[in-house]
Scaffold this motif. Sequence first.
Motif, PDB file in Angstrom:
ATOM      1  N   VAL A   1      56.925 -45.152  -6.052  1.00  0.00           N
ATOM      2  CA  VAL A   1      56.475 -46.079  -7.091  1.00  0.00           C
ATOM      3  C   VAL A   1      54.970 -45.943  -7.313  1.00  0.00           C
ATOM      4  N   SER A   2      54.186 -45.851  -6.218  1.00  0.00           N
ATOM      5  CA  SER A   2      52.734 -45.766  -6.375  1.00  0.00           C
ATOM      6  C   SER A   2      52.329 -44.457  -7.068  1.00  0.00           C
ATOM      7  N   SER A   3      53.046 -43.358  -6.831  1.00  0.00           N
ATOM      8  CA  SER A   3      52.730 -42.100  -7.514  1.00  0.00           C
ATOM      9  C   SER A   3      52.972 -42.212  -9.012  1.00  0.00           C
ATOM     10  N   PHE A   4      54.079 -42.840  -9.407  1.00  0.00           N
ATOM     11  CA  PHE A   4      54.343 -42.988 -10.835  1.00  0.00           C
ATOM     12  C   PHE A   4      53.373 -43.967 -11.491  1.00  0.00           C
ATOM     13  N   VAL A   5      52.943 -44.998 -10.767  1.00  0.00           N
ATOM     14  CA  VAL A   5      51.959 -45.944 -11.319  1.00  0.00           C
ATOM     15  C   VAL A   5      50.625 -45.239 -11.525  1.00  0.00           C
ATOM     16  N   LYS A   6      50.192 -44.420 -10.552  1.00  0.00           N
ATOM     17  CA  LYS A   6      48.938 -43.672 -10.696  1.00  0.00           C
ATOM     18  C   LYS A   6      49.020 -42.677 -11.851  1.00  0.00           C
ATOM     19  N   ALA A   7      50.167 -42.009 -11.997  1.00  0.00           N
ATOM     20  CA  ALA A   7      50.334 -41.060 -13.099  1.00  0.00           C
ATOM     21  C   ALA A   7      50.278 -41.785 -14.438  1.00  0.00           C
ATOM     22  N   ASN A   8      50.859 -42.972 -14.514  1.00  0.00           N
ATOM     23  CA  ASN A   8      50.826 -43.751 -15.751  1.00  0.00           C
ATOM     24  C   ASN A   8      49.399 -44.175 -16.088  1.00  0.00           C
ATOM     25  N   ARG A   9      48.641 -44.612 -15.086  1.00  0.00           N
ATOM     26  CA  ARG A   9      47.233 -44.993 -15.309  1.00  0.00           C
ATOM     27  C   ARG A   9      46.407 -43.798 -15.764  1.00  0.00           C
TER      28      ARG A   9
ATOM     29  N   GLN B   1      48.289 -35.373 -13.537  1.00  0.00           N
ATOM     30  CA  GLN B   1      49.343 -36.334 -13.850  1.00  0.00           C
ATOM     31  C   GLN B   1      50.715 -35.759 -13.494  1.00  0.00           C
ATOM     32  N   LEU B   2      50.919 -34.495 -13.810  1.00  0.00           N
ATOM     33  CA  LEU B   2      52.195 -33.849 -13.484  1.00  0.00           C
ATOM     34  C   LEU B   2      52.400 -33.776 -11.971  1.00  0.00           C
ATOM     35  N   TRP B   3      51.313 -33.485 -11.230  1.00  0.00           N
ATOM     36  CA  TRP B   3      51.412 -33.429  -9.769  1.00  0.00           C
ATOM     37  C   TRP B   3      51.812 -34.780  -9.202  1.00  0.00           C
ATOM     38  N   LEU B   4      51.232 -35.870  -9.703  1.00  0.00           N
ATOM     39  CA  LEU B   4      51.595 -37.207  -9.227  1.00  0.00           C
ATOM     40  C   LEU B   4      53.061 -37.517  -9.533  1.00  0.00           C
ATOM     41  N   GLU B   5      53.517 -37.143 -10.706  1.00  0.00           N
ATOM     42  CA  GLU B   5      54.925 -37.389 -11.047  1.00  0.00           C
ATOM     43  C   GLU B   5      55.863 -36.554 -10.179  1.00  0.00           C
ATOM     44  N   LEU B   6      55.470 -35.307  -9.915  1.00  0.00           N
ATOM     45  CA  LEU B   6      56.300 -34.439  -9.072  1.00  0.00           C
ATOM     46  C   LEU B   6      56.391 -34.975  -7.645  1.00  0.00           C
ATOM     47  N   THR B   7      55.263 -35.390  -7.083  1.00  0.00           N
ATOM     48  CA  THR B   7      55.315 -35.960  -5.729  1.00  0.00           C
ATOM     49  C   THR B   7      56.089 -37.267  -5.722  1.00  0.00           C
ATOM     50  N   GLY B   8      55.999 -38.037  -6.809  1.00  0.00           N
ATOM     51  CA  GLY B   8      56.785 -39.261  -6.907  1.00  0.00           C
ATOM     52  C   GLY B   8      58.274 -38.973  -6.885  1.00  0.00           C
ATOM     53  N   VAL B   9      58.680 -37.891  -7.560  1.00  0.00           N
ATOM     54  CA  VAL B   9      60.102 -37.516  -7.562  1.00  0.00           C
ATOM     55  C   VAL B   9      60.551 -37.127  -6.152  1.00  0.00           C
TER      56      VAL B   9
END
Length: 195
Positions: free
Chosen positions: A182-190, A126-134
């Motif tokens: 946006v898609s990275s943050f949506v995946k992290a949220n899921r 989840q942290l990796w997805l948020e980091l790539t989203g940033v």
Amino acid sequence: MARGVAGFGAECFADGGGTATLWGMDSVRFGRVLGIGTRLAAKTVAAAVDAATASNPSAAKSAGTTSNQDGRAASGERKVEASGGRLSQQAARTAAQVVQTGRGVKRGGKRFGEAVWGPFVKLSGQLWLELTGVFFGIFAVFAGSTAWKMRGDLHETATNHDPHMHLLLSVVMAVVFGYFCVSSFVKANRRGKRS
């Protein structure tokens, strides 16, 4: 209390009461506990060796005794065999317990790994997805600001062909990286809600 290597010898001293102490521990009491533990370990090892070297009691029973004179010797042998049989049964139970304990340790280690690494893997993903989203968001903002600066070159003319292409490229980059952000943050949220 800091102890250096040079102060090691100074730690073993008489505390005024006449008993030697080692880092605040009574040496007589320590020796007594160490001696008792050593004797118990030696008895356990001796019992295990006796059980391992004992003869098979069922083979001795099938041979039997033929004379009455040997009856007294046979009864003594039966007592020895009975104690040897008990020791062999005890050794068999101990071996079964060792195998069962080994399986239990293996199963417990697997569960421990799942309990420790499961949440870690989930949170790190989840942290990796948020980091790539940033990072995708940073690139989208950079491309968007470049497109905003070049907004005057929206209409292509003969004199502004290169700036017009840079504007279109910046818009495309802003849209693509914005989508990835946006898609990275949506995946992290899921992934966070799956727990």
